[in-house]
Design an enzyme around this catalytic site. Structure first.
Site, PDB file in Angstrom:
ATOM      1  N   HIS A 376     126.379 -32.569  45.818  1.00 14.45           N
ATOM      2  CA  HIS A 376     125.659 -32.945  47.041  1.00 14.45           C
ATOM      3  C   HIS A 376     126.370 -34.010  47.853  1.00 14.45           C
ATOM      4  O   HIS A 376     125.791 -34.524  48.812  1.00 14.45           O
ATOM      5  CB  HIS A 376     124.252 -33.449  46.718  1.00 14.45           C
ATOM      6  CG  HIS A 376     123.366 -32.434  46.093  1.00 14.45           C
ATOM      7  ND1 HIS A 376     122.471 -31.671  46.824  1.00 14.45           N
ATOM      8  CD2 HIS A 376     123.238 -32.031  44.814  1.00 14.45           C
ATOM      9  CE1 HIS A 376     121.820 -30.860  46.008  1.00 14.45           C
ATOM     10  NE2 HIS A 376     122.271 -31.057  44.770  1.00 14.45           N
ATOM     11  N   LYS A 567     115.387 -40.494  58.137  1.00 15.51           N
ATOM     12  CA  LYS A 567     116.224 -40.183  56.978  1.00 15.51           C
ATOM     13  C   LYS A 567     116.575 -41.511  56.320  1.00 15.51           C
ATOM     14  O   LYS A 567     116.298 -42.556  56.892  1.00 15.51           O
ATOM     15  CB  LYS A 567     117.492 -39.443  57.403  1.00 15.51           C
ATOM     16  CG  LYS A 567     118.249 -40.143  58.547  1.00 15.51           C
ATOM     17  CD  LYS A 567     119.459 -39.338  59.016  1.00 15.51           C
ATOM     18  CE  LYS A 567     119.109 -38.174  59.919  1.00 15.51           C
ATOM     19  NZ  LYS A 567     119.737 -36.924  59.546  1.00 15.51           N
ATOM     20  N   ARG A 568     117.172 -41.478  55.115  1.00 13.40           N
ATOM     21  CA  ARG A 568     117.607 -42.735  54.513  1.00 13.40           C
ATOM     22  C   ARG A 568     118.542 -43.487  55.461  1.00 13.40           C
ATOM     23  O   ARG A 568     119.276 -42.862  56.227  1.00 13.40           O
ATOM     24  CB  ARG A 568     118.320 -42.446  53.181  1.00 13.40           C
ATOM     25  CG  ARG A 568     117.384 -41.979  52.095  1.00 13.40           C
ATOM     26  CD  ARG A 568     116.318 -43.017  51.806  1.00 13.40           C
ATOM     27  NE  ARG A 568     116.900 -44.183  51.192  1.00 13.40           N
ATOM     28  CZ  ARG A 568     116.901 -44.437  49.881  1.00 13.40           C
ATOM     29  NH1 ARG A 568     116.296 -43.602  49.054  1.00 13.40           N
ATOM     30  NH2 ARG A 568     117.464 -45.522  49.407  1.00 13.40           N
ATOM     31  N   LYS A 573     125.193 -42.052  58.328  1.00 14.36           N
ATOM     32  CA  LYS A 573     124.210 -41.303  59.116  1.00 14.36           C
ATOM     33  C   LYS A 573     124.096 -41.861  60.544  1.00 14.36           C
ATOM     34  O   LYS A 573     123.490 -41.253  61.416  1.00 14.36           O
ATOM     35  CB  LYS A 573     122.849 -41.322  58.431  1.00 14.36           C
ATOM     36  CG  LYS A 573     122.830 -40.562  57.091  1.00 14.36           C
ATOM     37  CD  LYS A 573     121.473 -40.678  56.406  1.00 14.36           C
ATOM     38  CE  LYS A 573     121.453 -40.122  54.995  1.00 14.36           C
ATOM     39  NZ  LYS A 573     121.350 -38.641  54.950  1.00 14.36           N
ATOM     40  N   THR A 675     118.767 -31.668  55.470  1.00 14.76           N
ATOM     41  CA  THR A 675     117.671 -30.699  55.364  1.00 14.76           C
ATOM     42  C   THR A 675     116.560 -31.048  56.361  1.00 14.76           C
ATOM     43  O   THR A 675     115.822 -30.170  56.794  1.00 14.76           O
ATOM     44  CB  THR A 675     117.087 -30.683  53.932  1.00 14.76           C
ATOM     45  OG1 THR A 675     116.959 -32.033  53.469  1.00 14.76           O
ATOM     46  CG2 THR A 675     117.986 -29.907  52.993  1.00 14.76           C
ATOM     47  N   LYS A 679     113.980 -28.755  59.040  1.00 12.11           N
ATOM     48  CA  LYS A 679     112.529 -28.901  59.257  1.00 12.11           C
ATOM     49  C   LYS A 679     112.239 -29.067  60.746  1.00 12.11           C
ATOM     50  O   LYS A 679     111.291 -28.482  61.280  1.00 12.11           O
ATOM     51  CB  LYS A 679     111.995 -30.109  58.466  1.00 12.11           C
ATOM     52  CG  LYS A 679     112.122 -29.923  56.963  1.00 12.11           C
ATOM     53  CD  LYS A 679     111.985 -31.238  56.173  1.00 12.11           C
ATOM     54  CE  LYS A 679     112.569 -31.048  54.772  1.00 12.11           C
ATOM     55  NZ  LYS A 679     112.703 -32.313  54.035  1.00 12.11           N
TER      56      LYS A 679
HETATM   57  C1  26Q Z   1     123.245 -41.886  41.200  1.00 18.18           C
HETATM   58  C2  26Q Z   1     123.544 -42.794  40.184  1.00 18.18           C
HETATM   59  C3  26Q Z   1     122.816 -43.970  40.038  1.00 18.18           C
HETATM   60  C4  26Q Z   1     121.768 -44.221  40.909  1.00 18.18           C
HETATM   61  C5  26Q Z   1     121.467 -43.325  41.922  1.00 18.18           C
HETATM   62  C6  26Q Z   1     122.219 -42.166  42.070  1.00 18.18           C
HETATM   63  C7  26Q Z   1     121.907 -41.214  43.157  1.00 18.18           C
HETATM   64  C8  26Q Z   1     120.596 -40.857  43.426  1.00 18.18           C
HETATM   65  C9  26Q Z   1     120.307 -39.993  44.451  1.00 18.18           C
HETATM   66  C10 26Q Z   1     122.909 -40.671  43.941  1.00 18.18           C
HETATM   67  C11 26Q Z   1     122.615 -39.797  44.968  1.00 18.18           C
HETATM   68  C12 26Q Z   1     121.297 -39.444  45.226  1.00 18.18           C
HETATM   69  C13 26Q Z   1     120.898 -38.533  46.319  1.00 18.18           C
HETATM   70  C14 26Q Z   1     121.729 -37.883  47.087  1.00 18.18           C
HETATM   71  C15 26Q Z   1     121.252 -37.037  48.175  1.00 18.18           C
HETATM   72  O1  26Q Z   1     120.074 -37.009  48.500  1.00 18.18           O
HETATM   73  N1  26Q Z   1     122.143 -36.265  48.793  1.00 18.18           N
HETATM   74  C16 26Q Z   1     121.747 -35.387  49.881  1.00 18.18           C
HETATM   75  O2  26Q Z   1     121.427 -34.122  49.320  1.00 18.18           O
HETATM   76  C17 26Q Z   1     120.874 -33.267  50.290  1.00 18.18           C
HETATM   77  C18 26Q Z   1     120.470 -31.982  49.587  1.00 18.18           C
HETATM   78  O3  26Q Z   1     121.595 -31.235  49.256  1.00 18.18           O
HETATM   79  C19 26Q Z   1     121.862 -33.025  51.409  1.00 18.18           C
HETATM   80  O4  26Q Z   1     121.209 -32.275  52.410  1.00 18.18           O
HETATM   81  C20 26Q Z   1     122.357 -34.339  52.006  1.00 18.18           C
HETATM   82  O5  26Q Z   1     123.377 -34.088  52.946  1.00 18.18           O
HETATM   83  C21 26Q Z   1     122.852 -35.246  50.902  1.00 18.18           C
HETATM   84  O6  26Q Z   1     123.201 -36.518  51.423  1.00 18.18           O
END
Ligand code: 26Q
Length: 834
Positions: A376, A567-568, A573, A675, A679
């Protein structure tokens, strides 16, 4: 099974035969009253709104449970292949509205509540979001579960039952404050605890090698400190099809012996402390959406999920097939949601070898044939790495196995590229260049038979850059699965007015086949239809305006364009670029440059990771600019800016039906897919965006004339490195210097001098990875076109309809069908009819 049960089970071989529960208003109302009066112990002193909500939820849960049992029976009896979606995050949001919609109980439910003098919409507002995820990746998992159930695919989600989900965001004097999200405080009517399926998960200790009777060297993991994983199941209803799949979430508790050992040693407090330590594992979701690297507790969470889930699947297998694993890979498939659950690779090897007696080759065959990995992100800072030393302390036996995987893999590389030592070093799962680290993404690529990205551009970049060496070795592993979102939650449930307008025009089949929306194209030229479409949007904007007024204290006029970015908060972004545009509009107003003005209400929302200083500074900037803009009489009727606190799933359900303009403005090559963009498109918003992630495919579907494009391409972004001169870009622009001046002069921070200096510095930094200044002019010009288009209401509405009409590709049903066709190969299995 104990003896008390035997005659009982003989009498009721499958389930107790009771008449099916009523699916009309009367049946719902009766059950509601029973729960309210008896089960929840109501008395006049303790009557609370959460009893109303809980009663309602339990009434629906009972109806789900009937269908749940029939679905699981059908899967068992058909002995079909099953898939398991392993994810550290499931951002489910609320369940009540979804249960009503998917069981076709919206009408009956509303009537039952009305008869009781209650309002179903208000009851739904009492549910707190299940916020067990950060953002896109977690919500994608939730949309996928909805699609799997709707397509009647035997897929189970495995995740963690965090006691505290995503923090609640408060805004205090313009700053983000985080508050714990104790979402289980009032109980969770949607979960069923299954203590009978608890499993033991090991940590620490050491590997012990021994020779068995046949002379084989075997390993066991000894002297461990164990934790118990207890499953809680949540029902995942399909849309209108009687299928109910399972989301199984694990909670960590102390093992009984562990307690007892300490207890017998006479230390009650130590025993309780041990229990606490065990329960820490599932206490809280990590609120970072780019990995916070190296935290031991996070690794514990990851291994805990992987081990508990695999043991669960193996237990089911052994129950049915004994210790014969020859058919296992043909009947089971694990999809890894990013590298977070990648401990599943060495853990499956360990379980098969150490616990079930398989040899390496047989275990590897099964592991690689059952595991598939979805990436991702391309951002290097978000790629997971674990220090070998820490990993070895916590999971010594897994480290042995990873080293062996790497040794065998390295041999394969050296056979393919003899003497290419540099390549061997580059591709090694264990990075030995500094303090040794395990590269989890490489482990996943080596072990899995499928590796996919989440949008066409992203998958292509994975093959060309991050995984290029691996792509050369195994080109056929790599594939793309463009993301999608569920049209049940994101249209049918959240936008009832638009849904009913669409139903009246083209029928209702779009809910399960979103490509049917193309029939709307024919209505884009129909003036009367456009008027109705516009009316629906206005009514949704009214609802959002009420939310903005109550949550932000800012008046949004539904006659203005609603320009939305939620979004975050992340530098890539580029919420900052959005704010620069707002400042530019404000500057134009102050200069009196307002001929042919389009009135705009800009909404920005999102959470910053608690330790991400720059992201928090950007929130502060949004609130500061909002304060000045909204209070300046000159902007009245022309411009508003609001920061929406605590952006979450249930907020998006109000936001996306009401947006006119969807901001998707990431630096090209950085957003894997997005995503939210989908929406908004479904609900008839028009995108202003870069050629990044799924924006590219959105533009392809809707046509360039119905999309506002700007900015550098991913290739141009890469070519810019080393040649970027933001100071010159600012200086040579007609408007940019004034924007920078407003930021530097303290106009937005009269009493906090220097507050935004780091923001200005980041814009002017020649090494700014996000190239904000490079895209300023393109963005402002594109926004100028947006403004002109919006003033032509008929043109805008036509574009809006065409966006909805061409959004069919972005249903998660399509995405899941792609996963199933190329990776999972599952049969459709309808629920059992009794
Ligand atoms: C990893 C290790 C330790 C702590 C946290 C994490 C962690 C947690 C969540 C790393 C990444 C995430 C989330 C990533 C994320 O949401 N990525 C998004 O995924 C979407 C679905 O595929 C995409 O549409 C987005 O582009 C992408 O940023």
């Amino acid at each position: 099974m104990n003896t008390v049960n035997k005659p009982f089970l003989a009498k009721h071989p499958n389930t107790l035969k009771i008449p099916p529960l009523g699916m009309n208003a009367i049946g719902l109302e009766e059950d509601f009253c029973r729960y309210f009066n008896h089960t929840l112990g109501w008395d006049s002193a303790s009557v609370s709104s959460h009893h109303v909500y809980s009663s309602c939820a339990l009434v629906l849960r009972d109806r789900l449970v009937e269908r749940w049992r029939r679905t699981q029976r059908a899967y068992n009896e058909s002995d079909c292949k099953q898939a398991y979606y392993l994810s550290l995050e499931f951002l489910m949001g609320r369940a009540l509205g979804n249960a009503l919609l998917n069981m076709d109980l919206q009408g009956a439910g509303a009537e039952a509540m009305r008869n009781l003098g209650l309002d179903m919409e208000e009851v739904q507002e009492l549910e707190s979001d299940a916020g067990l995820g950060n953002g896109g990746l977690g919500r994608l998992a939730a949309c996928f579960l909805d699609s799997c159930a709707t397509l009647q695919l035997p897929v189970t989600g495995y995740g963690i039952r965090y006691e505290y989900g995503m923090f609640r965001q408060k805004i205090d004097h313009g700053h983000q404050l985080e508050e714990p999200d104790h979402w289980l405080r009032n109980g969770n009517p949607w979960e069923i605890e299954r203590p009978e399926y608890a499993v033991r998960v090991k940590f620490g200790g050491r590997s012990d090698f021994y020779i068995d009777a046949a002379g084989n060297t075997l390993a066991r993991w000894v002297d461990t400190q164990d934790v118990l994983a207890v499953p809680f199941d949540m029902p995942i209803p399909g849309y209108g099809n009687g299928t109910v799949n399972t989301l199984r979430l694990w909670k960590a508790t102390a093992t009984e012996e562990f307690d007892l050992d300490e207890f017998n040693a006479g230390s009650y407090t130590e025993a309780v402390a041990a229990k606490n330590a065990a329960e820490h594992i599932t206490m809280v979701l990590y609120p970072n959406d780019a990995s916070e690297n190296g935290k031991e507790l996070r690794l514990r969470q990851q291994y805990f999920l992987a081990s508990a889930s695999l043991q669960d699947v193996l237990r089911k297998w052994v129950h049915k097939h004994g210790q014969n694993f020859s058919g296992f890979a043909a009947k089971n498939c694990f999809q890894l949601n990013d590298t977070h659950p990648t401990c599943a690779v060495p853990e499956l090897m360990r379980l098969l070898m150490d616990e079930h007696g398989l040899g390496w080759d047989e275990a590897w065959e099964i592991t690689s044939n059952t595991m598939a990995y979805t990436n991702h992100t391309l951002l290097p800072e978000a790629l997971e790495r674990w220090a070998v030393s820490m990993f070895g302390r916590l999971l010594p036996r897994l480290l042995d196995i990873i080293r062996e995987i790497n040794a065998r893999f390295t041999r394969e590389v050296s056979m393919r590229w003899p003497g290419d030592i540099d390549r061997e070093r580059r591709m090694s799962i264990i990075d030995e260049t500094g303090t040794p680290q395990i590269r989890m993404a490489y482990l996943a690529v080596v072990a899995c038979h499928s590796v996919n990205g989440v949008a066409a551009l992203h998958s292509q970049l994975l093959q060309q850059h991050l995984f290029h060496d691996f792509f050369e070795l195994w080109p056929s592993k790599f594939n793309n699965k463009t993301n999608g979102v569920t049209p049940r939650r994101w249209m049918a449930s959240s936008n009832p007015l638009l849904s009913s307008l669409i139903d009246r025009s083209i029928g209702d089949a779009w809910r399960t086949d979103l490509t049917k929306l193309t029939a709307l194209k024919g209505f884009a030229g129909d003036k009367k239809f456009r008027t109705e479409w516009h009316k629906v949007k206005q009514s949704n904007k009214q609802r959002l305006a009420e939310m903005v007024a109550s949550d932000c204290g800012v008046e949004f006029d539904p006659a203005a364009m609603f320009d939305v970015q939620v979004k975050r908060i992340h530098e890539y972004k580029r919420q900052l670029l959005n704010v620069l545009h707002v400042i530019h509009l404000y500057d134009r107003i102050k200069r009196g440059d307002v001929a042919n003005w389009t009135s705009r209400c800009v909404l920005i929302g999102g959470k910053a990771a608690p330790g991400y200083i720059m992201a928090k500074r950007i929130i502060r900037l949004v609130t500061a600019v909002a304060d000045v803009v909204n209070h300046d009489p000159a902007t009245k009727g022309l411009l508003r800016l609001a920061f929406l606190p605590d952006y979450r799933v249930s907020a998006m359900e109000v936001i996306c039906p009401a947006a006119d303009l969807s901001e998707q403005i990431s630096t090209a090559g950085k957003e894997a897919s997005g995503t939210g963009n989908m929406k908004f498109m479904m609900n008839g918003a028009i995108t202003i965006g870069t050629l990044d992630g799924a924006n590219i495919e959105i533009r392809e579907e809707v046509g360039a004339e119905n999309f506002f494009l700007f900015g550098l391409t991913a290739v141009q972004v890469e070519a810019m490195r080393g040649h970027y001169d933001p100071a010159a870009i600012v200086a040579n622009d007609a408007d940019f210097p004034r924007v920078i001046h407003l930021l530097q002069s303290g106009h937005f921070n009269l009493f906090e001098s220097g507050l935004f200096d780091p923001v200005v510095q980041s814009i002017l930094n020649p090494n700014d990875p996000w190239l904000t200044a490079a895209d300023f002019r393109g963005f402002v010009d594109a926004q100028q076109e947006v403004a002109a288009a919006y003033r032509d209401r008929e043109r805008w509405t036509r574009m809006s309809i065409l966006n909805s009409a061409t959004s069919g590709k972005f249903s998660s049903d399509r995405t899941i069908q792609d996963y199933n066709r190329d990776i999972w190969h599952l049969p459709q299995v309808p629920a059992h009819v009794e």
